[in-house]
Design an enzyme around this catalytic site. Sequence first.
Site, PDB file in Angstrom:
ATOM      1  N   THR A 401     -40.696  -7.489   2.478  1.00  0.00           N
ATOM      2  CA  THR A 401     -40.300  -7.104   1.139  1.00  0.00           C
ATOM      3  C   THR A 401     -38.949  -6.419   1.152  1.00  0.00           C
ATOM      4  O   THR A 401     -38.421  -6.052   2.198  1.00  0.00           O
ATOM      5  CB  THR A 401     -41.330  -6.136   0.534  1.00  0.00           C
ATOM      6  OG1 THR A 401     -41.615  -5.122   1.495  1.00  0.00           O
ATOM      7  CG2 THR A 401     -42.615  -6.833   0.174  1.00  0.00           C
ATOM      8  N   GLN A 438     -47.190 -16.245   0.502  1.00  0.00           N
ATOM      9  CA  GLN A 438     -48.001 -15.216  -0.158  1.00  0.00           C
ATOM     10  C   GLN A 438     -49.479 -15.552  -0.244  1.00  0.00           C
ATOM     11  O   GLN A 438     -50.304 -14.651  -0.420  1.00  0.00           O
ATOM     12  CB  GLN A 438     -47.465 -14.959  -1.571  1.00  0.00           C
ATOM     13  CG  GLN A 438     -46.075 -14.358  -1.623  1.00  0.00           C
ATOM     14  CD  GLN A 438     -46.033 -12.897  -1.218  1.00  0.00           C
ATOM     15  OE1 GLN A 438     -47.026 -12.348  -0.738  1.00  0.00           O
ATOM     16  NE2 GLN A 438     -44.890 -12.270  -1.402  1.00  0.00           N
ATOM     17  N   SER A 466     -49.713  -4.834  -1.951  1.00  0.00           N
ATOM     18  CA  SER A 466     -49.569  -3.387  -1.792  1.00  0.00           C
ATOM     19  C   SER A 466     -48.230  -2.884  -2.318  1.00  0.00           C
ATOM     20  O   SER A 466     -47.924  -1.697  -2.178  1.00  0.00           O
ATOM     21  CB  SER A 466     -49.691  -3.003  -0.310  1.00  0.00           C
ATOM     22  OG  SER A 466     -50.997  -3.211   0.157  1.00  0.00           O
ATOM     23  N   GLY A 488     -45.381  -4.059   3.969  1.00  0.00           N
ATOM     24  CA  GLY A 488     -46.766  -4.510   4.020  1.00  0.00           C
ATOM     25  C   GLY A 488     -47.713  -3.480   3.439  1.00  0.00           C
ATOM     26  O   GLY A 488     -47.363  -2.707   2.546  1.00  0.00           O
TER      27      GLY A 488
END
Length: 581
Positions: A401, A438, A466, A488
């Site tokens: 991310t 994903q 998350s 994560g």
Amino acid sequence: MNASRTLLAAIVILGLAALPAARPAFGQVPGQPEAATGFSRKPAVVASRAMVVTANPHATDAAVGVLRAGGSAVDAAIAAALVLNVVEPQSSGIGGGGFLVHHDAQKGRTSAWDGRETAPGGVDEHLFLTPQGDKMAFYDAVVGGRSVGVPGLLRMFAAVHARHGRLPWSSLFQPAIRLATDGFPVSPRLHKLIAQDRFLNRDPSARQLFFDADGRPLAEGAILRNPQLAEVLAAVAEQGADAFYAGSIARDIVVAVAADPNPGALSLEDLSGYRAVERAPLCGPYRAYRVCGMPPPSSGAATVLAMLGMLERFRLADIPPDSAFAAHLFSEAGRLAFADRDAWYGDPVAMPLAPSRLLARDYLAARAELIRLDDSLDRARPGTPAAAPAPRAVNAEQPATSHVSIVDPAGNAVSMTASIEDAFGSRRVVRGFLLNNQLTDFSFTPADERGPHPNRVGPGKRPRSSMSPTLVFDAGGKLHAVTGSPGGSQIINYVAENLVGLLDWNMPPDAVLARPHVGSRNGPTEIEDRADVRPLADGLAAFGHETVLRDLTSGLGVVVRRGREWVGAADPRREGTAAGF
């Protein structure tokens, strides 16, 4: 508490414990999406009107340029995210999705935008089971088209820009188009991640983009140009998001997903039918503040709020921040909150109860009573709110991310976290961008003896996340802080730690980000592997903790109000920068 344990707790609070280091007994610890590539302290930046923190200097510069041109926080966030797709391709991009929390200062309204990927219509709950009915190995599921969900990022950008944008849509793409066309020097971090990846060079398009003519990973300082991505961005800039979700780009995505080995089921109908969703933000109190974030399918805000709700029982301001006792309380709250997260959260259409049930003050007070002052829970069991069905366990996700925190001159704010899941996603490159993996955020097993998982695979469903883009408001309702992180499922601990440092201990944001990470995801207590904090394992042994020393590669971006100024800071563990004016 017996006398010896009382003495041990007192010793640890003072940071003087000298007991043998604990040894891990929980088995393998879940991995993290991106490897550590160094730690470099970064001083905070102060500005009077606007502040930007992103994961890369190119993205920060683009966002600041947009704000100086009169753009809104949303405009700046879109420009930054598109640049990140170019310079930090392993983490996020138009082949993935994200979540965005926005505060409209003029209207006093906060909104949450869901650009999470969806499962194709052609999949079912057996997607990640072998013919024998066993769970697939993680990378057997990840690498290839099987793991690719319908990308949501551009649809989310279009929706939120229509509501809160000021500058023309096409102008927001220009910094990324220039960088993709002219190229940029490969950073030490990007080089290391390309070199470490075991699967990236299997894809012909990825080899062409990330490796040199001799098949070696692009060297540090080598110029990475991505003309195919520049063409895609130019088409979307001119024609809007429809240029991505229909026509030749969409057809190329479908072909890439369907290719062997490990093909997936994504269709043109899945792409054309995707919609971003505006949701009510999930908010809750903490001390004198109000903390707001993303509701399901993200479990981030709910789990952060659960941890904070349990920690409110303790006077953390009176406990030394670097003591083992503080780490003990934080880790125990994490065990309890993650137990509930793993049992209850998924796509909201499949959740057996609303998050409000798990965040009720009486429920969290009862959970907090389980935290022992002198001993660890080891592994917590999920709670069962009144009239709720039996809890279930689901598997963890591992998203790669990137995070952006922005406040514009009008006081509007954006906290946005974008992702393609694992580093380099599915390792499938289409027209210069990576496709996500994903779908592996779903539970690999659809059910157990207690019934179906709330996070089981299903057509059109959005996998649990998350990601925790977060806004904090003071007692008067004024914006106080903007934060979030990649990492994560560790994101939850990173953000909760950050909030405790800012709100309980009133630490400057750069000092908060330089603190070592400590926490538990209802397994061993994980401690950042740094020489200055390894003795903390000794202290936590006094509380019965099994510990693991490991790299914990957060990428927090923090903006905090200080009087009439904004203070911004970027995580020292990644390439991010803060800038303002």
